[in-house]
Motif scaffolding. Structure first.
Motif, PDB file in Angstrom:
ATOM      1  N   GLU A 328       0.539  -1.154  -0.476  1.00 59.98           N
ATOM      2  CA  GLU A 328      -0.173  -0.207   0.178  1.00 59.98           C
ATOM      3  C   GLU A 328       1.125   1.336  -0.276  1.00 59.98           C
ATOM      4  N   ASP A 358      -9.361  -9.327  -3.757  1.00 59.26           N
ATOM      5  CA  ASP A 358      -9.280  -8.503  -3.137  1.00 59.26           C
ATOM      6  C   ASP A 358     -10.513  -8.048  -1.959  1.00 59.26           C
ATOM      7  N   SER A 359      -9.968  -6.918  -1.493  1.00 53.70           N
ATOM      8  CA  SER A 359     -10.908  -6.708   0.193  1.00 53.70           C
ATOM      9  C   SER A 359     -11.763  -4.954  -0.514  1.00 53.70           C
ATOM     10  N   ASP A 360     -12.270  -5.181   0.512  1.00 55.19           N
ATOM     11  CA  ASP A 360     -12.865  -3.508   0.885  1.00 55.19           C
ATOM     12  C   ASP A 360     -11.808  -2.846   0.979  1.00 55.19           C
ATOM     13  N   GLN A 361     -10.581  -3.111   2.197  1.00 51.96           N
ATOM     14  CA  GLN A 361      -9.825  -1.856   1.895  1.00 51.96           C
ATOM     15  C   GLN A 361      -8.924  -1.728   0.899  1.00 51.96           C
ATOM     16  N   GLY A 362      -9.354  -2.509  -0.108  1.00 51.34           N
ATOM     17  CA  GLY A 362      -8.269  -2.231  -1.476  1.00 51.34           C
ATOM     18  C   GLY A 362      -7.815  -3.924  -2.137  1.00 51.34           C
ATOM     19  N   ILE A 364      -5.485  -7.136  -2.653  1.00 50.58           N
ATOM     20  CA  ILE A 364      -4.032  -7.854  -1.824  1.00 50.58           C
ATOM     21  C   ILE A 364      -3.625  -8.240  -2.569  1.00 50.58           C
ATOM     22  N   ASP A 392      -7.218 -10.930   6.527  1.00 54.26           N
ATOM     23  CA  ASP A 392      -8.025  -9.837   7.550  1.00 54.26           C
ATOM     24  C   ASP A 392      -7.969 -10.908   9.273  1.00 54.26           C
ATOM     25  N   ARG A 395      -4.831  -8.998   9.848  1.00 55.30           N
ATOM     26  CA  ARG A 395      -5.401  -7.353  10.308  1.00 55.30           C
ATOM     27  C   ARG A 395      -5.624  -7.069  11.379  1.00 55.30           C
ATOM     28  N   ARG A 399      -4.552  -4.856  15.078  1.00 55.95           N
ATOM     29  CA  ARG A 399      -5.069  -4.151  15.512  1.00 55.95           C
ATOM     30  C   ARG A 399      -5.425  -4.253  17.050  1.00 55.95           C
TER      31      ARG A 399
END
Length: 612
Positions: A328, A358-362, A364, A392, A395, A399
């Motif tokens: 990213e 791909d995912s909702d955040q861009g 992969i 996920d 991540r 987090r």
């Protein structure tokens, strides 16, 4: 390829429950399928029974053994059709198997419908329709779709040849009733036995040529492709080869009136192998999907890129598989080794295909794999889901770890602020109110002396009483200040503070301190109050006779062990002193362990991290 722009991603697969719901047929479809299965099975069984009763088998091999073989082939197709409807996304393969089983019985019905001139030409015309359907089944393996142009061309040619053959029978077939025992063909507007014979022979050779073409193409693909293509793209070469052999043998028998003997069993066996090979190949692909799910377990701790690439290549049996990961910050893809992916590395290579995840955040990752794997959409969906789930999880784990770390730092800052606030309050009491009370006590003693000098004994008594009350208040204030923050830690060190606690205790306390340099203020205060609580509990609740305190330090932790020989049975209970002790230790990221056995005393061990 523009490395700064991610490739269009594969659509997110539907949840398994939703996919199963979409694939589950309704009552109408189930009824239609059940009816088709029943009709196909009944047609085969009834045809064989009638052939046995009338002893009229026509040109087919006769006998109970052959009847069982023909029915077994039909049952094989019908059973595989049921399985195909359950495991293949498209219903087409199942219907092709049912259709092949139904028209498989046409050859047995033909001798019995010869007395009806308006029926037997059609039955004879569709006798070989099962072969067309089986060929279509082979071409649409494993997805149920004709994915290549070559396959569609073959289907068109076979369909055209079949229609020509059917039209030839209707227009030219006019055998002598005395020879075939059949009625006159009302459709034969151009009767010609010669034309019918050559059209039949041409149909067989065209069919054989097309079968050999398909077999050669598939077998060549089998030997030239990589391992996944061999295992997934085509798993029925033996059946195709046997079927070709059987077709050659049957064509020679038709043209030369040659009896093939036991070789006549080869075509039914080859034909019966095709639907199990189809179903077996799909089940093998489903097995690959279940193995892909294990990748989530492999990468459950952290998405190790090298481990993911090697595990995925091993699972899909594709040693040349490569994974490119989206970076990213750099807005480009990288290899699993962390090297930037070049334009040449991302260019589509012959025999290879690319799966974008791909995912909702861009974006992969990009997975370059053998093109044979694209024939199984759900296998690629499983790969996408497994990688998305692992990423996920990674991540979320990062987090959560970051949140826990921030929470610990925030709690430590709160503790440190509390320590500084208590120390300021203790200093204010010591330097302010306490000093004023000491000055007041001195003033009272001076006033008492003056009253005694003037002989005013009553006033002197009142002043001495006030001085005593002031002394009590001063002692309480000192105790309060010590409870807010131990002055001995400010004026001395942890060793002297714990030794003072031991001297003030109602029990004999043995103290061993081995910590060298001073600890952080918050840690020393925590140890002080925890040891104070332990000694108070030993005297008040455990009724101990002796107690010991051991404080040691390593490079990164300090350990405090408080032992007593009391009655034991101590537990951390809500609202109890030990719970407060544990909360105080955990506030500085430490750990408190209590080991207490009835009649054997109590051991409380504290472990607190400190900076090296």
């Amino acid at each position: 390829m523009d490395l700064a722009r991610p490739v269009s991603a594969r659509s997110t697969p539907a949840p398994p429950e939703r996919e199963a719901e979409l694939r589950r047929p309704d009552a109408g479809r189930l009824g239609l399928r059940a009816l088709a299965l029943t009709v196909a099975l009944a047609s085969n069984v009834l045809a064989q029974l009638l052939s046995a009763v009338t002893d009229d088998y026509g040109p087919r091999p006769s006998g109970i053994g052959w009847a069982i073989v023909f029915v077994a082939v039909a049952v094989d197709y019908l059973v595989c059709a049921v399985v195909a409807w359950r495991i293949v996304r498209s219903p087409v393969p199942g219907w092709l198997m049912v259709g092949a089983a139904l028209f498989w019985s046409a050859g047995a019905w033909y001798p019995m419908v010869r007395p009806w001139g308006w029926v037997w030409p059609w039955i004879e015309g569709v006798t070989d329709l099962w072969a067309v359907l089986v060929g279509l089944l082979v071409l649409c393996y494993p997805t149920g779709r004709l994915a290549r142009r070559f396959d569609r061309i073959v289907v068109l040619v076979v369909s055209g040849a079949f229609l020509v053959r059917l039209g030839g029978i209707l227009l030219f077939a006019s055998p002598e009733p005395a020879v075939c025992g059949c009625a006159f063909n009302p459709y034969a507007v151009l009767p010609s036995d010669t034309a019918d014979f050559w059209l039949g022979l041409a149909w067989r050779f065209v069919g054989l040529a097309l079968m050999l073409t398909v077999a050669a193409r598939l077998i060549a693909r089998w030997f030239t492709s990589s391992l996944p293509a061999r295992r997934v793209a085509f798993v029925m070469p033996l059946a195709i080869l046997l079927w070709c052999f059987g077709t050659v043998q049957e064509s020679l028998s038709f043209a030369l009136h040659w009896d093939g003997g036991w070789l006549q069993f080869v075509p039914p066996v080859a034909i019966a192998l095709i639907p199990p090979a189809f179903v077996g190949g799909v089940l093998y692909a489903r097995g690959l999907r279940s193995r892909v799910a294990d990748l989530v377990i492999v990468a459950r701790d952290k998405v190790d890129r090298g481990l993911w690439e090697s595990s995925l290549a091993r699972t899909l049996h594709d040693p040349s598989l490569r994974v490119f990961w989206w970076d990213e910050p750099l807005q480009r893809y990288q290899t699993s080794d962390g090297e930037p992916a070049s334009d040449a590395g991302l260019t589509q290579r012959p025999g290879r295909s690319t799966l974008a995840i791909d995912s909702d955040q861009g974006p992969i990752a990009l997975i370059e794999h053998d093109v044979a794997l694209t024939q199984d959409d759900r296998l690629l969906d499983a790969v996408s889901s497994a990688l998305l789930l692992s990423v996920d999880n990674d991540r979320l784990r990062e987090r959560l770890e970051r949140t826990i770390h921030e929470l610990r730092e925030s709690r430590l800052r709160i503790v440190e602020e509390g320590y500084l606030a208590r120390r300021r309050l203790e200093r204010d009491l010591h330097d302010g109110s306490q000093q004023q009370l000491v000055s007041l006590a001195i003033s009272l003693r001076i006033a008492t002396a003056k009253a005694e000098a003037h002989g005013d004994e009553e006033l002197a008594v009142d002043l001495r009483r006030a001085a005593g009350q002031l002394g009590d208040a001063l002692r309480e204030l000192r105790e309060l200040a010590r409870g807010i923050h131990p002055t001995v830690l400010t004026d001395g060190d942890l060793r002297s503070a714990i030794e003072e606690l031991g001297m003030r205790s109602h029990l004999p306390v043995e103290v061993h301190i081995d910590i060298g340099e001073r600890l952080p203020d918050v840690v020393e205060e925590t140890i002080y109050y925890c040891v104070s609580e332990c000694l108070a509990n030993a005297a008040k609740h455990a009724h101990a006779r002796n107690c010991s305190v051991l404080v040691t330090r390593t490079d990164s932790t300090v350990a405090v062990v408080v032992k007593d020989d009391g009655q034991g049975g101590a537990r951390i209970e809500p609202g109890g002193g030990l719970e407060g002790l544990r909360d105080r230790v955990e506030a500085v990221s430490g750990r408190a362990d209590v080991r207490s056995v009835e009649g054997l005393g109590t051991i409380i061990e504290l472990t607190i991290p400190v900076l090296a």
